[in-house]
Each structure stands twice: as structure tokens, then as C-alpha cells.
Design a protein around this motif. Sequence first.
Motif, PDB file in Angstrom:
ATOM      1  N   SER A  54     -10.488 -12.407   3.843  1.00 37.34           N
ATOM      2  CA  SER A  54     -10.403 -12.708   2.405  1.00 37.34           C
ATOM      3  C   SER A  54      -9.437 -11.769   1.684  1.00 37.34           C
ATOM      4  O   SER A  54      -9.038 -12.039   0.555  1.00 37.34           O
ATOM      5  N   VAL A  55      -9.067 -10.661   2.343  1.00 39.00           N
ATOM      6  CA  VAL A  55      -8.226  -9.645   1.714  1.00 39.00           C
ATOM      7  C   VAL A  55      -6.751  -9.922   1.988  1.00 39.00           C
ATOM      8  O   VAL A  55      -6.309  -9.940   3.140  1.00 39.00           O
ATOM      9  N   LEU A  56      -6.021 -10.131   0.930  1.00 45.26           N
ATOM     10  CA  LEU A  56      -4.581 -10.362   1.015  1.00 45.26           C
ATOM     11  C   LEU A  56      -3.830  -9.036   1.007  1.00 45.26           C
ATOM     12  O   LEU A  56      -2.917  -8.807   1.802  1.00 45.26           O
ATOM     13  N   ILE A  57      -4.244  -8.146   0.106  1.00 41.94           N
ATOM     14  CA  ILE A  57      -3.647  -6.816  -0.029  1.00 41.94           C
ATOM     15  C   ILE A  57      -4.762  -5.829  -0.337  1.00 41.94           C
ATOM     16  O   ILE A  57      -5.619  -6.103  -1.176  1.00 41.94           O
ATOM     17  N   ALA A  58      -4.757  -4.677   0.320  1.00 37.88           N
ATOM     18  CA  ALA A  58      -5.662  -3.574  -0.017  1.00 37.88           C
ATOM     19  C   ALA A  58      -4.791  -2.337  -0.164  1.00 37.88           C
ATOM     20  O   ALA A  58      -4.171  -1.896   0.793  1.00 37.88           O
ATOM     21  N   GLU A  59      -4.743  -1.790  -1.369  1.00 39.64           N
ATOM     22  CA  GLU A  59      -3.800  -0.726  -1.676  1.00 39.64           C
ATOM     23  C   GLU A  59      -4.486   0.399  -2.433  1.00 39.64           C
ATOM     24  O   GLU A  59      -5.099   0.172  -3.481  1.00 39.64           O
ATOM     25  N   LYS A  60      -4.381   1.631  -1.889  1.00 38.71           N
ATOM     26  CA  LYS A  60      -4.881   2.779  -2.626  1.00 38.71           C
ATOM     27  C   LYS A  60      -4.065   2.922  -3.899  1.00 38.71           C
ATOM     28  O   LYS A  60      -2.830   2.918  -3.864  1.00 38.71           O
ATOM     29  N   ALA A  61      -4.735   3.018  -5.041  1.00 39.67           N
ATOM     30  CA  ALA A  61      -4.022   3.091  -6.318  1.00 39.67           C
ATOM     31  C   ALA A  61      -4.875   3.765  -7.368  1.00 39.67           C
ATOM     32  O   ALA A  61      -6.090   3.574  -7.420  1.00 39.67           O
ATOM     33  N   ASP A  62      -4.213   4.542  -8.204  1.00 45.04           N
ATOM     34  CA  ASP A  62      -4.824   5.165  -9.373  1.00 45.04           C
ATOM     35  C   ASP A  62      -4.612   4.217 -10.545  1.00 45.04           C
ATOM     36  O   ASP A  62      -3.470   3.888 -10.891  1.00 45.04           O
ATOM     37  N   ALA A  63      -5.699   3.773 -11.154  1.00 47.73           N
ATOM     38  CA  ALA A  63      -5.599   2.798 -12.243  1.00 47.73           C
ATOM     39  C   ALA A  63      -4.777   3.303 -13.416  1.00 47.73           C
ATOM     40  O   ALA A  63      -4.260   2.506 -14.204  1.00 47.73           O
ATOM     41  N   SER A  64      -4.627   4.617 -13.549  1.00 46.84           N
ATOM     42  CA  SER A  64      -3.886   5.170 -14.683  1.00 46.84           C
ATOM     43  C   SER A  64      -2.411   5.413 -14.370  1.00 46.84           C
ATOM     44  O   SER A  64      -1.667   5.895 -15.222  1.00 46.84           O
ATOM     45  N   SER A  65      -1.968   5.051 -13.163  1.00 50.17           N
ATOM     46  CA  SER A  65      -0.606   5.339 -12.721  1.00 50.17           C
ATOM     47  C   SER A  65       0.333   4.149 -12.892  1.00 50.17           C
ATOM     48  O   SER A  65       0.156   3.111 -12.245  1.00 50.17           O
ATOM     49  N   ASP A 111      -6.912   7.795 -20.073  1.00 56.88           N
ATOM     50  CA  ASP A 111      -5.884   7.233 -19.193  1.00 56.88           C
ATOM     51  C   ASP A 111      -6.472   6.275 -18.164  1.00 56.88           C
ATOM     52  O   ASP A 111      -5.927   5.188 -17.930  1.00 56.88           O
ATOM     53  N   VAL A 112      -7.578   6.670 -17.548  1.00 60.29           N
ATOM     54  CA  VAL A 112      -8.192   5.823 -16.519  1.00 60.29           C
ATOM     55  C   VAL A 112      -8.813   4.573 -17.135  1.00 60.29           C
ATOM     56  O   VAL A 112      -8.605   3.453 -16.661  1.00 60.29           O
ATOM     57  N   ASN A 113      -9.573   4.764 -18.209  1.00 65.01           N
ATOM     58  CA  ASN A 113     -10.364   3.659 -18.769  1.00 65.01           C
ATOM     59  C   ASN A 113      -9.571   2.727 -19.671  1.00 65.01           C
ATOM     60  O   ASN A 113      -9.877   1.537 -19.747  1.00 65.01           O
ATOM     61  N   PHE A 114      -8.591   3.268 -20.379  1.00 67.54           N
ATOM     62  CA  PHE A 114      -7.871   2.452 -21.360  1.00 67.54           C
ATOM     63  C   PHE A 114      -6.388   2.261 -21.042  1.00 67.54           C
ATOM     64  O   PHE A 114      -5.928   1.134 -20.847  1.00 67.54           O
TER      65      PHE A 114
END
Length: 273
Positions: A54-65, A111-114
Motif C-alpha cells: 500500500s506504500v508508494l513512498i516512505a520518506e523521513k521528513a521534518d514537517a517544519s522543513s 514551526d512544526v504545528n503551523f
Amino acid sequence: MGSTWQGKIVLVTGVGSGIGKALAELLASQGASLVLTDVNEANLKQTAKSLGNSVLIAEKADASSSEDWRRLAQLLKDGPGYLDALVNNAGMASFGYFDETSEKLFNKVMDVNFTGITIGCREMLPLLERSERGLIVNLASIFGLITIPMMTPYHASKFAVRGFTEALRQDFKAKGVNVDVLCVMPGGIRTNIAAGAESDSGVQDAFAKHFETVALTTPEKAAKVIEKGMRKRSPRILIGPDATLVDWFGRLWPKSYSKIINPLFRTGKMTNP
């Protein structure tokens, strides 16, 4: 009749645990092709492995970056070339009085939340517009409706998410953009967000213990409510009986709800449960 999500490409952030993981599992069970991110690589890999094909892409990522968001957008452009739904779920909490919270921690929560949500919406919009009808789902909180003590940056970020989400919906309607925008307002969900809360005053353990006593809803239940709201394209999705209660208190007693809410949430026990 097939599932709404059969063959749809859905990006979910913060899938390492909690609501993000539960929602990814539910969407996968309904045939979605998933793009998964989390800042914790080990947790991300565990979730991705459990969901298999079911996974097309799995990528480590910082939501604020911004850089991480642009890299993810490029992977989608180079791959399927479009995105059907974006679920901005990743988030963090902090705990402590404003004057005991450093500028660094305050800004990190914002930064992370908004800010991360605004970046994600900006970077993914061109891909969402290529969908038959795109969808953005932003997770705010009941703490984007009312406030309690010792969570100033969290409240600031979640009020901002709610305002941004509602304003973005208005922008898209005015311009005729073919993307729906939904705002999710969870109440207390039994996730590890409280356990992972940061503090400059050393009270996070007491906060986490208290949170466990007031969180009413499981991540799996929250995921079902969100998925139903996504299917119906509901502009505002409240999760849990506490969310419904808080929504009414905020509407009925906008100036004095704290007299009811604080005893109800037993906020006096947050630093000494």
C-alpha cells in the motif's frame, strides 16, 4: 461498489504513531496508495513495513522543513505526477508557563504545528490540482477553540492552523480551485504526544501522566472519524465527546468558559497529578 480511496494517492505526515499511523492503516485497508512521512525514521519504517504494497513512498521528513517538503514534492512529480489528498497530521506539544518557555521552544512548536502545514499546502497544491478533486486535511485541536493554562505555544499554533485552514478554504472557493480544505479538531486522543511534550521548566512528566487520565478517544476511533469526514468533505471534523463539549462551551460562553473547562479538565493537577 469500490472504496472511496481505492487507487487514490494520499500523503499522511506523522505516521510513526498515534492518529497518523491509525489513519494510514485504515486508508491502506480501503485500497489507498500511501505517501508516508515521519521525523522518526525507525517508527516510519515500522509503519511502512506493516502496510506493505500500500506504500508508494516512505520518506523521513521534518514537517517544519521547506527542504524536506520540496524533496517530497519532487518525488511525487517524478512518480505519479499528482496527489489526491494531503493529511497534515504531524505535530508536537510543549508544556509550561509562557514566561518559563524559551523563544527557541516556542518557535519550534509554531514551526512544526503551523508553519509546516502552510509549507506543505504550498508545495503540494500544484500536485493536488492535478487530481480529479484534491483534498487538504489539516489537524488543529480543540485547543484551537479554547485555552487552558501552561500551553501557550500549542494554543497559538492550533488557533493559527484553524484560522489558516478556514481562510485557505475561502481563497480556494473565491478562485475556483478544485481542492477541498478540511479542519480536524481532536479532543484528547490516547497518543504519545503528551509523553513527547517538551518543557523548559521540567514539568512534562506530570503533564503526560495527567493527560493519560483525560484522553478519551483511541487513535483508531479518531482515524475512523477523520476518514468519514474526508469522504463527506466535511469542513470541520470534531473528534470525541470532549471536542463536542468544548465546541459548545466556546460558543455559548466565549468570555467565561474557563470557569467550566479548567475544573472539567482538572488543570490544577497538570503539574501535580
